[in-house]
Design a protein around this motif. Structure first.
Motif, short mmCIF file in Angstrom:
data_model
loop_
_atom_site.label_atom_id
_atom_site.label_comp_id
_atom_site.label_asym_id
_atom_site.label_seq_id
_atom_site.Cartn_x
_atom_site.Cartn_y
_atom_site.Cartn_z
N ALA A 91 0.83 -1.20 0.00
CA ALA A 91 0.00 0.00 0.00
C ALA A 91 0.87 1.26 0.00
O ALA A 91 0.58 2.23 -0.71
CB ALA A 91 -0.92 -0.02 1.21
N ASP A 92 1.95 1.23 0.77
CA ASP A 92 2.83 2.40 0.82
C ASP A 92 3.43 2.69 -0.55
O ASP A 92 3.55 3.85 -0.95
CB ASP A 92 3.95 2.17 1.84
CG ASP A 92 3.43 2.24 3.27
OD1 ASP A 92 2.30 2.72 3.43
OD2 ASP A 92 4.14 1.82 4.19
N MET A 112 -10.36 2.67 -4.34
CA MET A 112 -10.09 1.66 -5.38
C MET A 112 -10.21 0.25 -4.81
O MET A 112 -10.77 -0.64 -5.44
CB MET A 112 -8.70 1.90 -5.98
CG MET A 112 -8.63 3.13 -6.86
SD MET A 112 -7.10 3.26 -7.83
CE MET A 112 -5.91 3.59 -6.54
N ASP A 113 -9.67 0.08 -3.62
CA ASP A 113 -9.83 -1.23 -2.97
C ASP A 113 -11.30 -1.58 -2.83
O ASP A 113 -11.72 -2.70 -3.12
CB ASP A 113 -9.17 -1.21 -1.58
CG ASP A 113 -7.71 -1.63 -1.63
OD1 ASP A 113 -7.30 -2.20 -2.67
OD2 ASP A 113 -6.99 -1.41 -0.65
N GLY A 114 -12.08 -0.63 -2.37
CA GLY A 114 -13.51 -0.88 -2.17
C GLY A 114 -14.22 -1.19 -3.47
O GLY A 114 -15.09 -2.07 -3.52
N LEU A 115 -13.86 -0.47 -4.51
CA LEU A 115 -14.49 -0.72 -5.81
C LEU A 115 -14.15 -2.12 -6.30
O LEU A 115 -15.02 -2.85 -6.81
CB LEU A 115 -14.02 0.32 -6.83
CG LEU A 115 -14.54 1.75 -6.60
CD1 LEU A 115 -13.87 2.73 -7.56
CD2 LEU A 115 -16.05 1.80 -6.76
N CYS A 116 -12.91 -2.53 -6.15
CA CYS A 116 -12.52 -3.88 -6.55
C CYS A 116 -13.30 -4.91 -5.74
O CYS A 116 -13.77 -5.92 -6.27
CB CYS A 116 -11.03 -4.08 -6.34
SG CYS A 116 -10.01 -3.20 -7.52
N LEU A 117 -13.43 -4.64 -4.46
CA LEU A 117 -14.17 -5.56 -3.61
C LEU A 117 -15.60 -5.74 -4.12
O LEU A 117 -16.11 -6.87 -4.20
CB LEU A 117 -14.18 -5.02 -2.18
CG LEU A 117 -13.56 -5.89 -1.10
CD1 LEU A 117 -12.23 -6.44 -1.57
CD2 LEU A 117 -13.39 -5.13 0.20
N LEU A 141 -11.40 1.76 3.67
CA LEU A 141 -10.83 2.29 4.91
C LEU A 141 -10.66 1.17 5.93
O LEU A 141 -9.64 1.09 6.62
CB LEU A 141 -11.72 3.40 5.46
CG LEU A 141 -11.73 4.71 4.64
CD1 LEU A 141 -12.78 5.67 5.17
CD2 LEU A 141 -10.35 5.36 4.66
N CYS A 142 -11.66 0.32 6.04
CA CYS A 142 -11.55 -0.80 6.97
C CYS A 142 -10.40 -1.70 6.59
O CYS A 142 -9.63 -2.17 7.45
CB CYS A 142 -12.85 -1.61 6.98
SG CYS A 142 -14.21 -0.78 7.80
N LEU A 143 -10.27 -1.94 5.31
CA LEU A 143 -9.18 -2.79 4.84
C LEU A 143 -7.84 -2.20 5.26
O LEU A 143 -6.96 -2.94 5.74
CB LEU A 143 -9.25 -2.89 3.31
CG LEU A 143 -9.42 -4.28 2.71
CD1 LEU A 143 -10.48 -5.05 3.47
CD2 LEU A 143 -9.78 -4.19 1.24
N GLN A 144 -7.67 -0.91 5.08
CA GLN A 144 -6.39 -0.30 5.46
C GLN A 144 -6.10 -0.51 6.94
O GLN A 144 -4.98 -0.80 7.33
CB GLN A 144 -6.42 1.20 5.14
CG GLN A 144 -6.16 1.49 3.67
CD GLN A 144 -5.97 2.98 3.40
OE1 GLN A 144 -5.88 3.78 4.32
NE2 GLN A 144 -5.91 3.33 2.12
N VAL A 145 -7.13 -0.39 7.75
CA VAL A 145 -6.94 -0.55 9.19
C VAL A 145 -6.63 -2.01 9.53
O VAL A 145 -5.71 -2.30 10.30
CB VAL A 145 -8.20 -0.08 9.94
CG1 VAL A 145 -8.12 -0.49 11.41
CG2 VAL A 145 -8.37 1.42 9.80
N LEU A 146 -7.40 -2.91 8.95
CA LEU A 146 -7.30 -4.31 9.35
C LEU A 146 -6.09 -5.01 8.73
O LEU A 146 -5.55 -5.95 9.31
CB LEU A 146 -8.58 -5.06 8.95
CG LEU A 146 -9.83 -4.62 9.68
CD1 LEU A 146 -11.08 -5.28 9.09
CD2 LEU A 146 -9.73 -4.96 11.16
#
Lengths: 192, 192
Positions: free
Chosen positions: A127-128, A150-155, B153-158
Motif C-alpha cells: 500500500a505504501d 479503489m480497494d472498495g471498488l474492486c471488492l 478504509l476498513c481494509l487499510q486498518v485491518l
DNA sequence: ATCCCATGTGTACGACCGTACACAACGATA
DNA sequence: TATCGTTGTGTACGGTCGTACACATGGGAT
C-alpha cells in the motif's frame, strides 16, 4: 554440473506457490502441493521455508512486485496535467479485465493479511508503494483515500459479481480528488 | 408437527460455526470442530449441512443480520440534516473499536466470497442492504461509493495495522458526498 | 398393530497434512 | 586421501479431515 546447491530452487518454489494459490486458493496451499508443482521433493520445501507463513510472505512480496509493474506500465500516471481519476479508472479496468484467477490470486494474498499478522507488514509495504506513486500527483491524504476507494471498488466487483463500470469509477474517484489545478490543496485533516 | 425437524439444532450449529470462525478463522472450520463446539455428534453437522459452503452461507447471513443491527442502532443515520460523513465515520469507529475477533469474523466471512461463489449472493445482499439504508440520505451512486470507500478504509486498518482515524475518515467520506443540501443531486453516472 | 421411511447418530476408512529425523551427496579443510 | 559440516532428500508417524454407511428412533399411513 548439477551443483548440489541450487540458488534457483528457492525462486522456483515461490513461483510454484503462486501458481498453486492461483489455482486452488490459499486453502489448497501445502508443502506437498507446492513440492509437486515445483517438481522438488517434499523435504526441499520445508527446508527453504520452515513454515507456510514464510512461503506466503515471499509469495505476496513477489506478487506485489508484479502488480507494481502493471502500475508502472501505465506510465502516464506520472504525467501531471492528465485526468488522474480517469487514468486510475482505466488502470483498474485493465487489471480487472485480466484473467480472474490472477486477480483473485493477488487479492487473496493481500486479504490474507487480515488473519495472518506475518503478512501485514508486506501488505503495508504494498500500500505504501502505491501511495508513494500517487503522491506525485496529489497530497498524501488524497492518495490514501484513492487507494481505499479503489480497494472498495474492486471488492464490490470481486465479491458481488457486478461488472466493473469504468465511467462510474472515474466519477467517484474524481470526487475524492480536491479541485484546483495542481492537486496539492491545503487540507486540514490529520495526515499520517 | 414434524417434531423430528429441530430448528433449534440447526441454529445451534450455525452459532457454533460463527464462534469457531471467530476463534480460529475459516481455515479452522470443519465438520468436526463445529460439532465439538456445538456439542452435537459429527453426523449431525453433516446431516444439516452437506457441505461446508452451505454452513458458511448460513453463517455469513446470520453475521450480516448482526451487523445490520449495529447499523440500525445508529438511529441518527435516518435523520436528514445531520452530518452524514461524520456519522458514518463514527459508525466505523464504533465497529472497529469492538473486539478485533468479532470484526475479523464478519470481514473474513464477507471476504471469503472472493473464492467461494456460493457466498457472493449473500455478500451482495449485505451490500445491497447497506446501500438501501444510505439511499435514504443520498443518491444511489453516492451510496455505492460510500460503501466502497468505507470498505477500503476498513481494509487499510485491518490489513496494515494502522490505527483508525475518525477525522480522516470523515474528511474523505465528505468529499464523496455531493455538495448541496438535500443530497439527491442529478448525476450522469450509470446507476446499478 | 404393523410397517415404512425421513430423521438423527456412531464409527470406520482412505486421503492428506505438518513435522521429524535418519541418511545421501559434496565442498572444504587438513 | 580422510574427515567433517553444510546442503538436500526420502520416509515414516501421529493427527485431522471429508465422507460413507450401517444402525437407532419414532411419527404417519395402512
Amino acid at each position: 554440473m548439477a551443483r548440489r546447491y541450487d540458488p534457483e530452487r528457492r525462486r522456483r518454489i515461490i513461483d510454484a506457490a503462486i501458481r498453486v494459490v492461483g489455482a486452488k486458493g490459499i486453502a489448497g496451499l501445502s508443502h506437498r502441493s507446492v513440492a509437486a508443482e515445483a517438481d522438488v521433493p517434499l523435504g526441499s520445501t520445508t527446508y527453504h521455508f520452515k513454515t507456510l507463513d514464510e512461503l506466503l510472505v515471499a509469495a505476496l512480496r513477489q506478487a506485489g512486485e508484479g502488480f507494481a509493474k502493471v502500475i508502472a506500465a501505465h506510465g502516464s500516471l506520472s504525467d501531471p496535467g492528465t485526468d488522474l481519476a480517469g487514468e486510475l479508472a482505466a488502470l483498474l479496468g485493465d487489471w480487472l479485465a485480466g484473467d480472474r484467477t490472477g486477480v483473485e490470486l493477488e487479492y487473496e494474498l493481500y486479504l490474507a493479511a487480515l488473519r495472518r499478522p506475518a503478512l501485514r507488514p508486506v501488505a503495508a509495504e504494498w500500500a505504501d508503494g502505491v501511495a508513494e506513486l500517487l503522491t506525485r500527483r496529489t497530497d498524501p491524504v488524497t492518495a490514501r483515500a484513492l487507494i481505499a476507494l479503489m480497494d472498495g471498488l474492486c471488492l464490490q466487483v470481486l465479491l458481488t459479481d457486478v461488472a466493473y463500470d469504468k465511467e462510474y469509477a472515474r466519477e467517484v474517484l474524481a470526487r475524492v480528488i480536491p479541485e484546483g489545478g495542481s492537486g496539492a490543496r491545503p487540507v486540514d485533516a490529520p495526515g499520517t
